[in-house]
Design a protein around this motif. Structure first.
Motif, short mmCIF file in Angstrom:
data_model
loop_
_atom_site.label_atom_id
_atom_site.label_comp_id
_atom_site.label_asym_id
_atom_site.label_seq_id
_atom_site.Cartn_x
_atom_site.Cartn_y
_atom_site.Cartn_z
N GLU A 151 20.52 51.51 75.21
CA GLU A 151 19.34 50.68 75.00
C GLU A 151 18.42 50.78 76.22
O GLU A 151 18.70 51.52 77.18
N ASP A 152 17.33 50.03 76.23
CA ASP A 152 16.33 50.07 77.30
C ASP A 152 16.93 49.78 78.67
O ASP A 152 17.82 48.93 78.81
N THR A 161 29.48 54.14 70.35
CA THR A 161 29.51 53.44 71.63
C THR A 161 28.10 52.93 71.89
O THR A 161 27.14 53.68 71.73
N LEU A 162 27.98 51.66 72.29
CA LEU A 162 26.68 51.05 72.56
C LEU A 162 26.66 50.54 73.99
O LEU A 162 27.56 49.79 74.40
N GLY A 211 33.91 53.74 71.16
CA GLY A 211 34.27 52.63 70.29
C GLY A 211 34.06 51.27 70.92
O GLY A 211 34.46 50.26 70.35
N HIS A 212 33.41 51.24 72.08
CA HIS A 212 33.23 49.98 72.80
C HIS A 212 31.76 49.71 73.06
O HIS A 212 30.93 50.62 73.04
N THR A 213 31.46 48.45 73.34
CA THR A 213 30.11 48.02 73.69
C THR A 213 30.13 47.54 75.12
O THR A 213 31.00 46.76 75.51
N ASP A 247 35.65 46.29 75.05
CA ASP A 247 34.28 45.79 75.10
C ASP A 247 34.05 45.04 76.41
O ASP A 247 34.95 44.41 76.96
N VAL A 248 32.80 45.10 76.89
CA VAL A 248 32.40 44.47 78.14
C VAL A 248 31.36 43.40 77.81
O VAL A 248 30.38 43.68 77.12
#
Length: 187
Positions: free
Chosen positions: A75-76, A105-106, A122-124, A140-141
């Motif tokens: 993302e930004d 993954t995001l 597979g994690h954000t 995830d974080v």
């Protein structure tokens, strides 16, 4: 290629069907693969590979020797330190290729990924989170989380400006936060 509103060094290669936003700079020996979307005001250091169909937001900084594989979205205002690593397959086998079935993954807005860290697919990674150099993210974080170690563990909280927060959850920059049920929110 400055006439298009962005810069691509002559040693880099940009495939067809790629979108690059204005003010973005793509430096030496990069490869931007088909279907990739890169926002405006980004900087891609030397030897960066952007995989097919990857989406990168505005203001993203990707340092040298980083490959952002298909299935990853930044993302930004995300920062990727030198040689940070993304994966996109959970069970990699050369003789059993996944053929386009990549795990998503995001990395959310404003997150920073330290040099040589690894983000397992597979994690954000949450908004404004900070991943320490060399850490290996296997879960995830949360937003604003500071993660360090192998595997990465939550070691504290950081402000949007990047400074580590003390128990008061008030940053010297003036931003204040509250902790509710293990999640940090900006006041």
């Amino acid at each position: 290629m400055e006439e298009k509103g962005y810069f691509v060094h002559e040693s880099s290669y940009v495939d067809e069907d790629v979108t690059i936003g204005g003010g973005t700079k793509i430096w030496h020996f990069c490869h931007i693969q088909k279907g990739a979307e890169i926002g405006s005001g980004c900087s891609l250091g030397q030897n960066v590979n952007i995989g097919s169909n990857v989406r990168i937001g505005n203001g993203v900084r990707i340092q040298n020797n980083v490959s952002v594989y298909e299935g990853v979205e930044l993302e930004d205002n995300v920062f990727c330190g030198p040689s940070c690593v993304f994966t996109n397959v959970t069970i990699p086998r050369a003789h059993f290729p996944v053929r386009g079935k990549y795990v998503r993954t995001l990395v959310k807005e404003g997150a920073s990924l330290g040099a040589n860290c690894t983000i397992v697919c597979g994690h954000t990674v949450g908004k404004s989170a900070m991943i320490a150099a060399g850490a290996v993210v296997t879960s995830d974080v949360k937003d604003y989380a500071l993660m360090a170690g192998v595997p990465a563990r939550h070691t504290g909280w950081v402000c949007e400006c990047g400074k580590k927060l003390d128990e008061s959850l008030e940053c010297s920059c003036g931003r204040c936060y509250r902790l509710e049920d293990g999640t940090l929110y900006r006041k």
